[in-house]
Design a protein around this motif. Structure first.
Motif, PDB file in Angstrom:
ATOM      1  N   CYS A1274     -69.892   3.915 -14.807  1.00 10.10           N
ATOM      2  CA  CYS A1274     -69.404   5.099 -15.522  1.00 10.10           C
ATOM      3  C   CYS A1274     -68.812   6.051 -14.498  1.00 10.10           C
ATOM      4  O   CYS A1274     -69.429   6.320 -13.472  1.00 10.10           O
ATOM      5  N   ILE A1275     -67.635   6.566 -14.790  1.00 13.88           N
ATOM      6  CA  ILE A1275     -67.034   7.550 -13.879  1.00 13.88           C
ATOM      7  C   ILE A1275     -66.914   8.851 -14.645  1.00 13.88           C
ATOM      8  O   ILE A1275     -66.326   8.883 -15.731  1.00 13.88           O
ATOM      9  N   ASP A1276     -67.458   9.921 -14.077  1.00 14.85           N
ATOM     10  CA  ASP A1276     -67.421  11.208 -14.758  1.00 14.85           C
ATOM     11  C   ASP A1276     -66.728  12.187 -13.816  1.00 14.85           C
ATOM     12  O   ASP A1276     -67.236  12.479 -12.730  1.00 14.85           O
ATOM     13  N   ILE A1277     -65.548  12.627 -14.234  1.00 22.90           N
ATOM     14  CA  ILE A1277     -64.782  13.529 -13.352  1.00 22.90           C
ATOM     15  C   ILE A1277     -64.867  14.928 -13.951  1.00 22.90           C
ATOM     16  O   ILE A1277     -64.480  15.133 -15.096  1.00 22.90           O
ATOM     17  N   ARG A1278     -65.366  15.903 -13.153  1.00 18.69           N
ATOM     18  CA  ARG A1278     -65.572  17.252 -13.718  1.00 18.69           C
ATOM     19  C   ARG A1278     -64.821  18.296 -12.896  1.00 18.69           C
ATOM     20  O   ARG A1278     -65.113  18.494 -11.724  1.00 18.69           O
ATOM     21  N   GLY A1279     -63.835  18.936 -13.535  1.00 18.72           N
ATOM     22  CA  GLY A1279     -63.110  20.056 -12.908  1.00 18.72           C
ATOM     23  C   GLY A1279     -62.556  19.710 -11.543  1.00 18.72           C
ATOM     24  O   GLY A1279     -62.588  20.512 -10.615  1.00 18.72           O
ATOM     25  N   PHE A1280     -62.026  18.483 -11.444  1.00 15.49           N
ATOM     26  CA  PHE A1280     -61.668  17.968 -10.119  1.00 15.49           C
ATOM     27  C   PHE A1280     -60.267  18.421  -9.697  1.00 15.49           C
ATOM     28  O   PHE A1280     -59.319  18.323 -10.468  1.00 15.49           O
ATOM     29  N   SER A1281     -60.127  18.965  -8.477  1.00  5.99           N
ATOM     30  CA  SER A1281     -58.786  19.243  -7.932  1.00  5.99           C
ATOM     31  C   SER A1281     -58.787  18.838  -6.464  1.00  5.99           C
ATOM     32  O   SER A1281     -59.829  18.840  -5.823  1.00  5.99           O
ATOM     33  N   LEU A1282     -57.605  18.501  -5.964  1.00  4.85           N
ATOM     34  CA  LEU A1282     -57.525  18.288  -4.524  1.00  4.85           C
ATOM     35  C   LEU A1282     -56.162  18.697  -4.014  1.00  4.85           C
ATOM     36  O   LEU A1282     -55.185  18.692  -4.757  1.00  4.85           O
ATOM     37  N   ARG A1283     -56.133  19.120  -2.762  1.00  2.88           N
ATOM     38  CA  ARG A1283     -54.839  19.476  -2.169  1.00  2.88           C
ATOM     39  C   ARG A1283     -54.688  18.736  -0.856  1.00  2.88           C
ATOM     40  O   ARG A1283     -55.664  18.380  -0.218  1.00  2.88           O
ATOM     41  N   TYR A1284     -53.417  18.501  -0.469  1.00  5.98           N
ATOM     42  CA  TYR A1284     -53.174  17.717   0.740  1.00  5.98           C
ATOM     43  C   TYR A1284     -53.346  18.526   2.008  1.00  5.98           C
ATOM     44  O   TYR A1284     -53.745  18.021   3.029  1.00  5.98           O
ATOM     45  N   ARG A1285     -52.935  19.813   1.930  1.00  2.00           N
ATOM     46  CA  ARG A1285     -53.151  20.662   3.105  1.00  2.00           C
ATOM     47  C   ARG A1285     -53.607  22.013   2.596  1.00  2.00           C
ATOM     48  O   ARG A1285     -53.322  22.368   1.448  1.00  2.00           O
ATOM     49  N   HIS A1286     -54.243  22.774   3.472  1.00  2.00           N
ATOM     50  CA  HIS A1286     -54.792  24.055   3.005  1.00  2.00           C
ATOM     51  C   HIS A1286     -53.708  24.963   2.467  1.00  2.00           C
ATOM     52  O   HIS A1286     -53.944  25.763   1.583  1.00  2.00           O
ATOM     53  N   ASP A1287     -52.499  24.859   3.049  1.00  2.00           N
ATOM     54  CA  ASP A1287     -51.477  25.831   2.654  1.00  2.00           C
ATOM     55  C   ASP A1287     -50.650  25.365   1.456  1.00  2.00           C
ATOM     56  O   ASP A1287     -49.643  25.956   1.141  1.00  2.00           O
ATOM     57  N   ASP A1289     -50.290  23.986  -2.742  1.00  2.00           N
ATOM     58  CA  ASP A1289     -50.942  24.029  -4.051  1.00  2.00           C
ATOM     59  C   ASP A1289     -51.695  22.731  -4.274  1.00  2.00           C
ATOM     60  O   ASP A1289     -51.346  21.715  -3.685  1.00  2.00           O
ATOM     61  N   PRO A1290     -52.678  22.753  -5.166  1.00  2.00           N
ATOM     62  CA  PRO A1290     -53.397  21.504  -5.454  1.00  2.00           C
ATOM     63  C   PRO A1290     -52.449  20.446  -6.027  1.00  2.00           C
ATOM     64  O   PRO A1290     -51.547  20.782  -6.804  1.00  2.00           O
ATOM     65  N   ALA A1291     -52.656  19.180  -5.618  1.00  2.00           N
ATOM     66  CA  ALA A1291     -51.822  18.105  -6.149  1.00  2.00           C
ATOM     67  C   ALA A1291     -52.288  17.752  -7.562  1.00  2.00           C
ATOM     68  O   ALA A1291     -51.495  17.410  -8.425  1.00  2.00           O
ATOM     69  N   ILE A1292     -53.602  17.782  -7.776  1.00  2.00           N
ATOM     70  CA  ILE A1292     -54.103  17.649  -9.149  1.00  2.00           C
ATOM     71  C   ILE A1292     -55.144  18.731  -9.313  1.00  2.00           C
ATOM     72  O   ILE A1292     -55.846  19.083  -8.362  1.00  2.00           O
ATOM     73  N   HIS A1293     -55.209  19.313 -10.502  1.00  2.00           N
ATOM     74  CA  HIS A1293     -56.244  20.334 -10.629  1.00  2.00           C
ATOM     75  C   HIS A1293     -56.882  20.300 -12.002  1.00  2.00           C
ATOM     76  O   HIS A1293     -56.258  19.971 -13.001  1.00  2.00           O
ATOM     77  N   ASN A1294     -58.172  20.614 -11.943  1.00  2.00           N
ATOM     78  CA  ASN A1294     -58.956  20.775 -13.145  1.00  2.00           C
ATOM     79  C   ASN A1294     -58.883  19.566 -14.071  1.00  2.00           C
ATOM     80  O   ASN A1294     -58.467  19.674 -15.217  1.00  2.00           O
ATOM     81  N   ILE A1295     -59.260  18.407 -13.552  1.00  2.00           N
ATOM     82  CA  ILE A1295     -59.247  17.216 -14.397  1.00  2.00           C
ATOM     83  C   ILE A1295     -60.667  16.949 -14.871  1.00  2.00           C
ATOM     84  O   ILE A1295     -61.595  16.886 -14.069  1.00  2.00           O
ATOM     85  N   ASN A1296     -60.830  16.844 -16.190  1.00  2.00           N
ATOM     86  CA  ASN A1296     -62.148  16.563 -16.759  1.00  2.00           C
ATOM     87  C   ASN A1296     -62.036  15.325 -17.625  1.00  2.00           C
ATOM     88  O   ASN A1296     -61.417  15.383 -18.685  1.00  2.00           O
ATOM     89  N   ILE A1297     -62.556  14.186 -17.163  1.00  2.00           N
ATOM     90  CA  ILE A1297     -62.580  13.023 -18.050  1.00  2.00           C
ATOM     91  C   ILE A1297     -63.865  12.250 -17.817  1.00  2.00           C
ATOM     92  O   ILE A1297     -64.487  12.366 -16.760  1.00  2.00           O
ATOM     93  N   ASN A1298     -64.224  11.477 -18.817  1.00  2.00           N
ATOM     94  CA  ASN A1298     -65.439  10.697 -18.697  1.00  2.00           C
ATOM     95  C   ASN A1298     -65.090   9.261 -19.048  1.00  2.00           C
ATOM     96  O   ASN A1298     -64.575   8.988 -20.135  1.00  2.00           O
ATOM     97  N   SER A1316     -51.705   8.716  -7.946  1.00  2.00           N
ATOM     98  CA  SER A1316     -52.359   8.176  -6.751  1.00  2.00           C
ATOM     99  C   SER A1316     -53.326   9.180  -6.174  1.00  2.00           C
ATOM    100  O   SER A1316     -54.336   8.804  -5.606  1.00  2.00           O
ATOM    101  N   SER A1317     -53.010  10.454  -6.320  1.00  2.00           N
ATOM    102  CA  SER A1317     -53.902  11.460  -5.750  1.00  2.00           C
ATOM    103  C   SER A1317     -55.293  11.285  -6.339  1.00  2.00           C
ATOM    104  O   SER A1317     -56.300  11.497  -5.665  1.00  2.00           O
ATOM    105  N   LEU A1318     -55.335  10.870  -7.606  1.00  2.00           N
ATOM    106  CA  LEU A1318     -56.622  10.692  -8.257  1.00  2.00           C
ATOM    107  C   LEU A1318     -57.414   9.583  -7.559  1.00  2.00           C
ATOM    108  O   LEU A1318     -58.597   9.739  -7.254  1.00  2.00           O
ATOM    109  N   THR A1319     -56.739   8.449  -7.283  1.00  2.00           N
ATOM    110  CA  THR A1319     -57.460   7.352  -6.620  1.00  2.00           C
ATOM    111  C   THR A1319     -57.843   7.767  -5.204  1.00  2.00           C
ATOM    112  O   THR A1319     -58.910   7.410  -4.718  1.00  2.00           O
TER     113      THR A1319
END
Length: 1513
Positions: A1274-1287, A1289-1298, A1316-1319
């Motif tokens: 089971c994969i539960d993704i909650r409010g997930f965001s990530l960015r490539y560099r600090h400066d 914007d997030p590449a994906i943001h606020n993903i909620n899926i189960n 791909s950012s998700l993987t």
């Protein structure tokens, strides 16, 4: 005597008179000697040099110098001198006719000769001007000689005028004084330098090298580089401070000479072979009809065993560089002879001190003579080294150039015998070996010469007892030779390990992404460490040998002295060892030490170079591609653009043919599609048309020039624009047109600097689709007649693929009038092709148009029917891997195989920050990606030395130091003991205490030996411990670095650290530190002894010490920086070479070899631009230091002469013999201290990566993971965001899926949507910015990276393999049994292929898996996933390079084998996910829709649109 009559009519003026010249307090030479020898000597010199010099000038024309004031002045002075001389001649004639006295013949002969010589000198001045000589050495030496000789006469004439006025000839005196004044002027003028010649390089050059315009004096003392040294002292040198290379050192002058000579050598051998092979020999007739030819060749081989003569690379090198190098031999001979002047003068000085009645001017005369000789010797030695180093530099340039040129034409079979790493080594390591050798090669004849001379002088001094010493030396030679031979075998073994290690590192760095995704770092780290350990074992053995050889060479001179003195004293008790005998002998033994130490070194260096020579020769003799395998002559009136008749092709002569019996005719302007299964020979067909394969029979004709798009795009590390233009001239409108047609416009808007964005190595910051489109755009831009396209549409999205087909390839595209051969897996394009070739196992089974093939019931129509169901989906939504949609999956592509992830998505980020990217002004700086290797500046920090000491171990370092100190103290004391011995009083012709003296002397020697062996051993072992530790920690640091580090850092830099810097730490640093310590103690010891003997020197030493210190700091500042600039500019040569090797087929197809050769040459020149000043700086330093040393020697002698009453001869001999060594030790000390500084930089650079950021821990200590986790998936993704560099914007943001266990989820979305950012987030290649991902209720952020990555599986986009066995590629940790592996292979449909291989599972994959097709590699990645069989499988649409059939196989395998697993698929072909449980649609990094495919289509949202585009609804 007849000669006296020649000088004076009544013989009153003798030629030589000892009483007048030597045994007197006020010496003077006779008139006769002055009028003959002193006048004739300079004349003789000039007449001997002139013919050679004129010949030289004829060959070296630098251009024409206009008449200048300087030149007019020189000519005027020359003519005046000529007039003065004739005036003397006429005066003699006048005297003869008028005067009472008849003048002696000498007064006619000498001025006549002098006059003619002055005339010759004036002519030379003019000829030099016409040939562009700005400052002449020959003339300067002539004027100097003339002036010196005249000075003696000048003094004599003044003395004579004081003593006996009556004997003065007024006329001759007047002319002589005028002559003397004019000589002074001439000498002064010849020191100045003329203006540069017309049309010279220097005028055109922005920053020319001042050497050509420098005066002769400035050239021999290397004064002309002082300017650069000043600059370097004020602020660290930079690129712009470097001068351009002299024209004769540049690649375009040097390389062709060598290549031309080498080709001549090869031709010679070929001709000889042909003669041998076809020589009409009578052959016993064999009845067998085929046997005849075989028999003949066999017989020839039997008769002629030495037939296969290799072309000699050595001879080619000698012919190219020999003539210039021969000058150095001349310098070396002079220098060798001058070396023995020192001990001779020492002997005379000791004799002078002993003889109290000698006039004191003789002492000063000896001192002056000593000073002059040592100075001349210094200048000549430095000139010699300069010639050697310049030859070495040219040699390296030539070798790199030749290797590069060869690499472009080498055949593919030969290419496979050497990996990229090995070929790069030829350039870096082997070329360097030659450079190092050439500086010493003259020792091969010079060392024996020095030994013979030294023995001659020793024999004169000590008689036959010398033979004892010689015997010891002779015994030492075989010992050293054995050591050298053993060292050589170790060297070869170490090189082999090093090659393997670098090859493995290279691959690891290229596939670092895969290692991280599969959590394989440790397996590979162990592989590297294992190779490294074997390397260190060899190094350790070499270290023991090294300690032995150091022991022999430090103790040899002592043993020689000891044995000689022992025999001398014991033969006859009347043999007294006095100061003259002992110290002159010691000085000679010290001279002997050098050649004896050098010989073994030179021999081992030659042995190494011969290994390198062989490697180079083998590489340069590799077979080249057949020039004529493809004819480009258009057959007159033939409508065919491409025709192959009965072609049989293979990759190498020895293998079975891949393509058999091909006959194809392709009409001009047609579009030809080539289809067939994976491995059926489609790409090979294109290679055959390019002439890359060996043509065994048949003919191939291609009309016009070719453009080629390879299956795996080859992208250079330069801007996007340069990649597309590929060296063609700029045509802006056409360029824009091409960019649009190839669908690159949207990508340019997303890239940070548009088409000025720098693309990283191998295109790391582009997605697969972008690379492929850039590669296509390059071909289109070049505008050729024939286009060979190897599946360019596989890596792009469906709609982009369609766009490209319509705009570029298809019947309405840009290329509609050209001949296009398209290898494709996409069936939807086939109806538009004019001709279709169907390939099966290397043969064309069917050909014809689409309609014809469908009509005949062949394999094609069947193939087509099977897939017609999926057909239109397929190729409308074909492989949306990237395109206008390029970026986000771009990051996916980057995903594996290339250090590329984030950059790509960074780019996408940049696109998103501004919603209107086209308006953003593009700034090329933004587009910079890779960081160049930086040159650190300033002094090396002490912390670096401390780090090295810690790596050795503090205790061991301390012990080494103590042993060092012991050795030097004992050595000083033993020589002091010797001086006490020589001062022992002589009783009845013998010395009473001699046996006691001898015993102590021997004992001291023994102690010395033990200490030497000890420190040598402890240093070497310490060095090995240090290098093991440093390599381990660097490897660990690099592997622990996050993915972003690898994108920023070019792999060339990293490989350079592991190769070059590690090599320095392994073999250079320990020996350099050893030598540094040695020379430092030597200098200190010598100073102490000189101070004890002549305390007066204490006044001078601090002063000279200051000069010395200043010169040294001054030099080190520039030298260190030059060394750094040189090593920074070295990497680009290899990076470019690496890149070229990967893209040879493309470069050849486009015919761009010349441009790449020019680029390589330019990089080499750029590197030599920093290297040349650093050689000259070394010479500059050496000249100055040797002068400081020479001053110390002269002062020691001078004060000894002054204080000769109070000095004992023993102490004086000791002091001067030490002083004579001091010069060499001083130079050596500075050389070593700067070498220590420059080489310790390697430690600094290796440590550098310990401070960069690291990934999270691989393993968590307190890991509370259940053993089989994840069990459900089971994969539960909650409010997930990530960015490539600090400066960014997030590449994906606020993903909620189960996602529930066992679900199959498709992930779709346009480019940059964040698929791909998700993987990447799932594998923690990039850490989350906020939010969490839970797998089976465990937060993945709490896990060790390896725990996480080894429990989920990915099938990446680019299949990466490593060289090694198939088994190693599937299971590097050896954790599965053979049955399991075979089962995995069976499910991935590779079983039949692998079973057919001769070695089955241990089949060797070549670098990057080159010897498998892309499809097979993809299936291997599937097999890896099947082996791991984890509960979660991520599929990064891996079906790009695979034909329909294989694709179906993969899909069905995944459906059957991973039935109960959770499968996440990043989908490009929508038809593959229509039956999944749910589909996640991403848009701009957010969840757009998430539901089952059927309900999404019912909702008519984003997914419905995509499905409609793909023709699925």
């Amino acid at each position: 005597m007849e000669f006296d009559k020649f000088c004076s009519v009544d013989s009153s003026d003798p030629f030589w008179d000892w009483n007048r010249t030597w045994y007197t307090a006020n010496p003077d030479l006779t008139q006769c000697f002055q009028n003959t020898v002193l006048v004739w000597l300079p004349c003789l010199y000039l007449w001997m040099c002139a013919p050679l010099y004129l010949l030289y000038l004829r060959g070296h024309d630098r251009g024409y110098i206009c008449m200048s004031h300087l030149n007019k002045a020189k000519t005027a002075v020359g003519l005046l001198l000529w007039i003065i001389c004739w005036a003397d001649v006429f005066y003699s004639f006048w005297e003869r006719s008028h005067g009472s006295r008849v003048p002696a013949p000498v007064y006619l002969v000498s001025p006549t000769l002098l006059g003619l010589t002055m005339l010759l000198a004036t002519m030379l001045i003019q000829y030099e001007r016409m040939k562009g000589v700005q400052s002449s050495g020959v003339m300067l030496i002539y004027w100097l000689l003339a002036l010196l000789c005249a000075t003696v006469t000048f003094r004599s004439k003044i003395l004579q005028a004081q003593d006996q006025l009556s004997a003065v000839y007024v006329w001759r005196y007047t002319t002589f004084y005028i002559y003397y004044a004019l000589l002074l002027v001439a000498l002064f003028l010849s020191c100045l330098t003329d203006q540069p010649p017309l049309f010279s390089q220097a005028v055109k050059d922005s920053n020319p090298c001042p050497e050509l315009g420098a005066s002769f004096l400035s050239r021999i003392t290397f004064w002309w580089i002082t300017n650069m040294m000043m600059t370097g002292y004020k602020h660290p040198l930079e690129e712009k401070d470097l001068w351009s290379l002299n024209p004769e050192d540049r690649s375009h002058r040097v390389v062709p000479q060598l290549v031309c000579r080498w080709n001549a050598e090869c031709q010679k051998v070929k001709r000889a072979e042909e003669k041998t092979l076809y020589s009409p020999k009578q052959v016993p007739h064999s009845e067998d009809k085929d046997g005849r030819a075989v028999e003949e060749s066999e017989i020839l081989i039997v008769k002629n065993p030495q037939k296969t003569k290799e072309p000699s690379l050595l001879w080619a090198l000698c012919l190219t560089f020999g003539p210039y190098f021969l000058i150095s031999c001349l310098y070396k001979i002079i220098q060798d002879i001058l070396m023995f002047v020192g001990p001779e003068i020492l002997r005379l000085l000791i004799r002078f001190v002993n003889n109290s009645s000698a006039p004191s001017w003789q002492g000063y005369f000896y001192t002056a003579l000593l000073f002059i000789c040592t100075c001349v010797q210094s200048l000549i030695l430095q000139k010699y080294f300069h010639v050697c180093f310049v030859s070495g530099m040219r040699l390296r340039t030539a070798i790199i150039g030749a290797v590069y040129r060869k690499a472009l034409v080498i055949s593919s079979a030969a290419r496979r015998t050497s990996t990229v790493g090995e070929i790069v080594n030829l350039m870096s390591v082997d070329a360097q070996r030659f450079m190092d050798l050439i500086t010493y090669i003259n020792m091969i004849w010079s060392a024996p010469l020095q030994v013979v001379l030294a023995l001659y002088f020793l024999w004169q001094n000590l008689g036959p007892s010398v033979l004892a010493g010689v015997a010891v030396m002779v015994l030492m030679v075989p010992v050293n030779a054995v050591i050298a031979m053993k060292t050589k075998t170790y060297q070869v073994a170490q090189m082999k390990s090093k090659d393997n290690r670098i090859k493995l590192m290279n691959e690891m760095l290229n596939g670092i992404k895969v290692l991280k995704l599969y959590a394989w770092e440790l397996a590979f780290k162990d592989k590297v460490s294992e190779i490294r350990e074997s390397e260190l074992r060899v190094l350790k053995k070499a270290a023991y040998l090294g300690a032995m050889s150091t022991f022999t060479w430090v103790c040899a001179p002592f043993l020689v002295a000891l044995s000689t003195f022992t025999v001398y004293v014991l033969i006859d008790e009347h043999n007294v060892l006095d100061a003259q005998k002992a110290f002159v002998s010691l000085a000679l033994f010290n001279i002997l030490r050098f050649p004896l130490n050098m010989l073994p070194m030179v021999i081992s260096s030659m042995v190494q170079a011969s290994v390198s020579l062989k490697r180079l020769r083998v590489f340069l003799s590799h077979e080249e591609l057949q020039e004529d395998s493809v004819e480009h002559k258009a057959v007159a009136g033939s409508p065919h653009s491409i025709s192959i008749v009965d072609g049989v092709f293979s990759w190498s002569r020895t293998e079975s043919p891949i393509l058999k019996k091909l006959t194809v005719h392709i009409p001009e302007g047609s579009l030809v599609a080539v289809v067939g299964h994976v491995g059926s020979g489609k790409s090979s067909l294109l290679s055959a048309l390019l002439g890359e394969m060996d043509k065994l029979e048949g003919t191939v004709t291609v009309k016009g020039w070719v453009a080629y798009v390879p299956q795996q795009a080859w992208i250079q590390n330069s801007t996007l624009k340069e990649n597309i233009m590929f060296g063609q001239e700029r045509r802006d409108s056409w360029y824009q047109c091409v960019v649009d047609a190839c669908a690159l416009r949207p990508d340019l808007e997303i890239l940070p600097a548009g088409d000025e964005t720098e693309i990283g190595e191998k295109g790391v910051n582009l997605s697969g689709g972008q690379k492929q489109r850039v590669s296509l755009a390059r071909a289109v831009y070049c505008d050729r007649a024939v286009y060979l396209l190897d599946d360019p549409l596989s890596a792009v999205d469906a709609h982009v693929g369609k766009h490209i087909f319509d705009q570029v390839i298809g019947p309405q595209g840009l290329l509609k009038d050209k001949t296009r051969v398209l290898v494709t897996h996409g069936l939807s394009y086939l109806p538009q092709a004019d001709l279709i070739l169907v390939m099966v196992e290397g043969q064309i089974t069917e050909m014809g148009s689409y309609q014809q093939l469908m009509a005949t019931e062949g394999a094609f129509s069947e193939f087509q029917r099977t897939y017609s169901a999926v057909d239109h989906t397929d190729n409308n939504e074909s492989v949306p891997k990237s395109g206008t949609k390029g970026i986000d999956n771009g990051s996916a592509t980057a995903f594996v195989g290339s250090p590329g992830v984030s950059t790509v998505s960074k780019l996408s980020q940049m696109g998103k920050e501004d919603k209107v990217p086209s308006k953003k002004a593009k700034n090329p700086e933004v587009g910079k990606l890779t960081e160049a290797d930086k040159a650190s500046t300033g002094q090396v920090k002490l912390s670096v030395f401390w780090a090295y000491l810690k790596a050795i171990g503090v205790l061991l370092s301390f012990i080494s130091l103590l042993l060092f100190l012991a050795h030097h103290l004992v050595s000083l004391f033993s020589n002091y003991w010797l001086s006490l011995w020589t001062d022992d009083p002589v009783v009845n012709g013998t010395q009473p205490n001699r046996l006691m003296r001898l015993g102590v002397y021997g004992g001291l020697g023994l102690t010395q030996g033990v200490a030497v062996f000890g420190y040598s051993l402890s240093m070497s072992i310490g060095g090995i411990l240090a290098s093991r530790y440093l390599h381990e920690s660097m490897l660990y640091d690099v592997l622990r670095s996050p993915m972003s580090f690898f994108e920023r850092t070019p792999s060339g830099n990293l490989v350079n650290r592991f190769a070059k810097e590690m090599d320095t730490i392994d073999s250079v640093i320990p020996s350099i530190i050893k030598m540094f310590m040695g020379s430092m103690f030597n200098v200190m010891g010598a100073c102490v002894i000189i101070l004890i003997a002549t305390p007066l020197v204490a006044i001078i030493i601090p002063f000279l010490g200051l000069i010395y210190f200043f010169v040294q700091r001054f030099y080190v500042a520039s030298s260190r920086q030059l060394k750094r600039l040189e090593s920074v500019s070295r990497s680009p040569i290899y990076t470019h070479f690496n890149e070229t090797l990967l893209g040879t087929s493309v470069i050849r197809a486009f015919g761009e070899q010349e441009r790449f050769i020019r680029e390589s040459d330019q990089r080499v020149d750029h590197n030599q631009k920093a290297y040349y000043p650093s050689i000259v700086a070394n010479r500059w330093l050496a000249v100055r230091l040797e002068f400081v040393g020479n001053f110390i020697v002269s002062f020691a002698a001078l004060f000894a002469v002054i204080a000769r009453e109070s000095l004992s001869p023993g102490i004086m001999g000791l002091a001067i013999s030490y002083a004579l060594q001091l010069t060499a030790s001083l130079t050596w000390l500075v050389r070593m201290s700067s070498d220590v500084e420059t080489n310790i930089v390697a430690v600094e650079r290796v440590k550098e990566y310990s401070d960069t950021e690291k990934e999270a821990e691989w393993k968590q200590e307190s890991s509370s993971l259940p053993p089989g986790w994840p069990t459900k998936g089971c994969i539960d993704i909650r409010g997930f965001s990530l960015r490539y560099r600090h400066d960014l914007d997030p590449a994906i943001h606020n993903i909620n899926i189960n996602i529930n266990g066992g679900e199959k989820v498709g992930i779709v979305g346009r480019t940059g949507a964040g698929k791909s950012s998700l993987t990447l987030g799932l594998f923690r290649i990039i850490e989350a910015a906020e939010g969490h991902i839970f797998i089976d209720g465990v937060d993945i952020a709490q896990l060790g990276l390896h725990d996480l990555r080894s429990r989920i599986t990915i099938i990446p986009q680019d299949p990466v393999l490593f060289s090694g066995s198939l088994r190693m590629n599937l299971d590097p940790f050896d954790s599965y049994s053979d049955e399991e592996i075979w089962r995995a292979l069976e499910y991935s449909h590779l079983k039949s292929f692998v079973s057919s291989l001769p070695n089955k599972l241990s089949h060797e994959c070549s670098e990057g898996g080159e010897n498998l097709s892309v499809g097979q590699r993809q299936l291997l990645c599937l097999a890896r996933a099947l082996l791991r069989k984890t509960q979660i499988l991520v599929l990064d649409e891996a079906t790009a390079a695979v034909d329909m059939e294989t694709d179906n196989l993969i899909q069905s395998t995944i459906r059957s084998q991973f039935e109960d697993c959770t499968v996440l698929t990043i989908a490009h072909r929508l038809n593959t996910i229509m039956d999944y449980t749910r589909v996640l649609v991403l848009d701009k990094g957010e969840t757009a829709e998430f539901d089952s495919p059927s309900s999404l289509i019912a909702q008519r949202g984003a997914f419905y649109k995509m499905a409609r585009d793909a023709g699925l609804v």
